[in-house]
Design a protein around this motif. Sequence first.
Motif, PDB file in Angstrom:
ATOM      1  N   THR A  39       0.861  -1.173   0.012  1.00  0.00           N
ATOM      2  CA  THR A  39       0.031  -0.169  -0.014  1.00  0.00           C
ATOM      3  C   THR A  39       0.887   1.178   0.037  1.00  0.00           C
ATOM      4  O   THR A  39       2.100   1.264   0.379  1.00  0.00           O
ATOM      5  CB  THR A  39      -0.937   0.038   1.495  1.00  0.00           C
ATOM      6  N   TYR A  40       0.367   2.403  -0.068  1.00  0.00           N
ATOM      7  CA  TYR A  40       0.898   3.591  -0.632  1.00  0.00           C
ATOM      8  C   TYR A  40       0.142   4.716   0.284  1.00  0.00           C
ATOM      9  O   TYR A  40      -1.086   4.367   0.999  1.00  0.00           O
ATOM     10  CB  TYR A  40       0.954   4.100  -2.122  1.00  0.00           C
ATOM     11  N   PRO A  41       0.792   5.671   0.539  1.00  0.00           N
ATOM     12  CA  PRO A  41       2.006   6.271   0.098  1.00  0.00           C
ATOM     13  C   PRO A  41       3.224   5.498   0.566  1.00  0.00           C
ATOM     14  O   PRO A  41       3.256   5.185   1.780  1.00  0.00           O
ATOM     15  CB  PRO A  41       2.182   7.820   0.870  1.00  0.00           C
ATOM     16  N   ALA A  42       4.222   5.462  -0.200  1.00  0.00           N
ATOM     17  CA  ALA A  42       5.527   4.512   0.105  1.00  0.00           C
ATOM     18  C   ALA A  42       6.795   5.354  -0.575  1.00  0.00           C
ATOM     19  O   ALA A  42       6.790   4.828  -1.891  1.00  0.00           O
ATOM     20  CB  ALA A  42       5.206   3.235  -0.139  1.00  0.00           C
ATOM     21  N   PRO A  43       7.236   5.963  -0.146  1.00  0.00           N
ATOM     22  CA  PRO A  43       8.292   6.564  -0.831  1.00  0.00           C
ATOM     23  C   PRO A  43       9.344   5.807  -1.395  1.00  0.00           C
ATOM     24  O   PRO A  43      10.141   6.037  -2.510  1.00  0.00           O
ATOM     25  CB  PRO A  43       9.096   7.837   0.138  1.00  0.00           C
ATOM     26  N   PRO A  63      -0.768  11.011  10.047  1.00  0.00           N
ATOM     27  CA  PRO A  63      -2.122  11.622   9.318  1.00  0.00           C
ATOM     28  C   PRO A  63      -1.812  13.106   9.351  1.00  0.00           C
ATOM     29  O   PRO A  63      -1.915  13.563  10.352  1.00  0.00           O
ATOM     30  CB  PRO A  63      -3.507  11.039   9.755  1.00  0.00           C
ATOM     31  N   THR A  64      -2.532  13.830   8.358  1.00  0.00           N
ATOM     32  CA  THR A  64      -2.520  15.232   8.267  1.00  0.00           C
ATOM     33  C   THR A  64      -4.022  15.596   8.234  1.00  0.00           C
ATOM     34  O   THR A  64      -5.021  14.965   7.769  1.00  0.00           O
ATOM     35  CB  THR A  64      -1.736  15.880   7.303  1.00  0.00           C
ATOM     36  N   THR A  65      -4.395  16.940   8.374  1.00  0.00           N
ATOM     37  CA  THR A  65      -5.880  17.387   8.120  1.00  0.00           C
ATOM     38  C   THR A  65      -6.051  17.749   6.846  1.00  0.00           C
ATOM     39  O   THR A  65      -7.218  18.235   6.352  1.00  0.00           O
ATOM     40  CB  THR A  65      -5.985  18.600   8.930  1.00  0.00           C
ATOM     41  N   PHE A  66      -5.047  17.616   5.930  1.00  0.00           N
ATOM     42  CA  PHE A  66      -5.292  17.990   4.417  1.00  0.00           C
ATOM     43  C   PHE A  66      -4.625  17.006   3.532  1.00  0.00           C
ATOM     44  O   PHE A  66      -3.866  16.159   4.108  1.00  0.00           O
ATOM     45  CB  PHE A  66      -4.669  19.422   4.110  1.00  0.00           C
ATOM     46  N   ASN A  67      -4.924  17.229   2.332  1.00  0.00           N
ATOM     47  CA  ASN A  67      -4.216  16.076   1.320  1.00  0.00           C
ATOM     48  C   ASN A  67      -2.780  16.620   1.086  1.00  0.00           C
ATOM     49  O   ASN A  67      -2.352  17.570   0.381  1.00  0.00           O
ATOM     50  CB  ASN A  67      -4.902  16.313  -0.149  1.00  0.00           C
ATOM     51  N   SER A  68      -1.944  15.884   1.891  1.00  0.00           N
ATOM     52  CA  SER A  68      -0.331  16.420   1.981  1.00  0.00           C
ATOM     53  C   SER A  68       0.537  15.517   1.032  1.00  0.00           C
ATOM     54  O   SER A  68       1.677  15.828   0.956  1.00  0.00           O
ATOM     55  CB  SER A  68      -0.007  16.185   3.513  1.00  0.00           C
ATOM     56  N   VAL A  69      -0.072  14.491   0.287  1.00  0.00           N
ATOM     57  CA  VAL A  69       0.556  13.689  -0.356  1.00  0.00           C
ATOM     58  C   VAL A  69      -0.107  13.106  -1.777  1.00  0.00           C
ATOM     59  O   VAL A  69      -1.421  13.125  -1.761  1.00  0.00           O
ATOM     60  CB  VAL A  69       0.883  12.297   0.294  1.00  0.00           C
ATOM     61  N   MET A 115      -3.856  11.897   2.794  1.00  0.00           N
ATOM     62  CA  MET A 115      -3.660  12.779   4.057  1.00  0.00           C
ATOM     63  C   MET A 115      -2.506  12.045   4.774  1.00  0.00           C
ATOM     64  O   MET A 115      -1.843  12.584   6.063  1.00  0.00           O
ATOM     65  CB  MET A 115      -4.824  12.875   4.993  1.00  0.00           C
ATOM     66  N   ASN A 116      -2.103  10.776   4.442  1.00  0.00           N
ATOM     67  CA  ASN A 116      -1.018   9.845   5.360  1.00  0.00           C
ATOM     68  C   ASN A 116       0.077  10.362   4.857  1.00  0.00           C
ATOM     69  O   ASN A 116       0.938   9.728   3.865  1.00  0.00           O
ATOM     70  CB  ASN A 116      -1.352   8.573   5.114  1.00  0.00           C
TER      71      ASN A 116
END
Length: 502
Positions: free
Chosen positions: A338-342, A463-469, A490-491
């Motif tokens: 699964t992602y996000p996964a740099p 987790p953030t409160t906005f789409n950070s990725v 958001m993760n």
Amino acid sequence: MKKLLLFVVAVIMAQIVAAQTVVFQETFEPPSLGAGLVSSADSAGVPTTNFTPWALSTHLAKSGTRSDSNRVQTGKTIYLTSTSFSTTGNSYVILEFSHICKLFFSDGGMVEVSNNNGATWTTLGPAQYLGTGVMIQSKFSENSYGNDWFPGDTITKPTNSWWKTEKFDISSIAANQPNVRIRFKYIGSGNPAGAGRYGWLIDEVKVTAAPSELIPPTITMNTYPTDTVYSAGPYNVSAYVKDNTGVDTVWLSYQIGNGAFINLGMTKSPTIDSLYSCSIPFPGWGKKITYRVTARDVTTAQNLAYSPASGYYSFFIKYATAGTFTLGTGTSTNTNTTYPAPYGNWYWGAKHQILITKQELNAMGAAAGPIMSLAFDVATVQGTPLQNFYISIGHTTATALASGAWQSNLTTVYTAPTYTEVLGWNTHNFTTPFNWNGNDNIVIEVCFNNSSYTYNAVTRYTPTTFNSVLYYNTDASTVCPTITGGTASMNRPNMKLVIGGS
């Protein structure tokens, strides 16, 4: 255009020269050697006996090697009187001179002006004074400049650092007159407490006349950088500029290192009275900026004022002391599929853009400066070498990321033909630091592209409160150039940024 500009400048300078006339000047240097001023102990300016006259001194000088001086003489009044000069045709007259007045307060030095060749004299006082010292009963003394002239001290001897420059507007007395004279009046009161003082020294006497007023604007600096700054600018400079006749132009001249001076026009505020400002652009880290502000009034004399009055302000642009800023302390992780996964190789390639807001960085105490490195926190190693791995960074005003809205104009700061993650923090030291301006958000792009797939390395996220990725993955060789599609999340992977450092 260049020739036209030079012509205009030449015309302006010619007008300034024509508008102002030096009608009297004495520097006590060759060839005059003080001939324009005569010493006497008689109010009519006639040399008499039984006193020590003003005399040239080579011990101290404002400029050159000479000044005129008078040592303390108890109970004596001694004059230094100019020759006659004309101010005819000029409505404004300014007297300037430099001096050191090491005299007891009951003694002191006066300045007088005559408009009838010495028949009568007017003592100059606060009404005509344009300087920054204090005149007590229209006299200068060792108390005129706070502690600068060591009041009460009969041991400390003057040095050339003691010189002060005075200015008087003598227009009301001396304008449009054919026979003007000035004189310096040393007064020895007879008080024995005044004994032991050094005396009064005079240098650089000048009288300037003009058809229009000769009082330059006043400049009071408001915001201006000095010493050392730890940001990537721009560097705001503002000043309050006032003039009774009106301000024509205000500009800033600055120099990068030993380069040529660059002029910037300063703009008047539409809401704050008399406030002018401009910004010096960021020239790069490790640079020294030297600058000053100049103001010109609207008179035909085009009087100029400078801040500082002499010399320049300066500041050095330096990286701040390096700080490590951790974004995210969460313990949640992606899985190996699964992602996000740099560092995720579940598909051939993976491209991530990660948003960090300036508010987040400011809240941690981060200031503008170079971002030196980036790290991700790996919980479980996969061990697959990631091909053509790179990191890019850019400024953005975006406050969230969205599918298909890939940020552009990024700068590549790190590349590796292959990169294999390790357990814990994986630090990527940038080949080229990214200069964060402190004003915008930043977006970080991480990408690689293999020709086969395995599994993802497992990284921790918060987790953030906005789409950070925003991420994109596929089994193809064109992952990194792709600027369409993608999935927002958001993760955000936990990160460490090192900002600053020299």
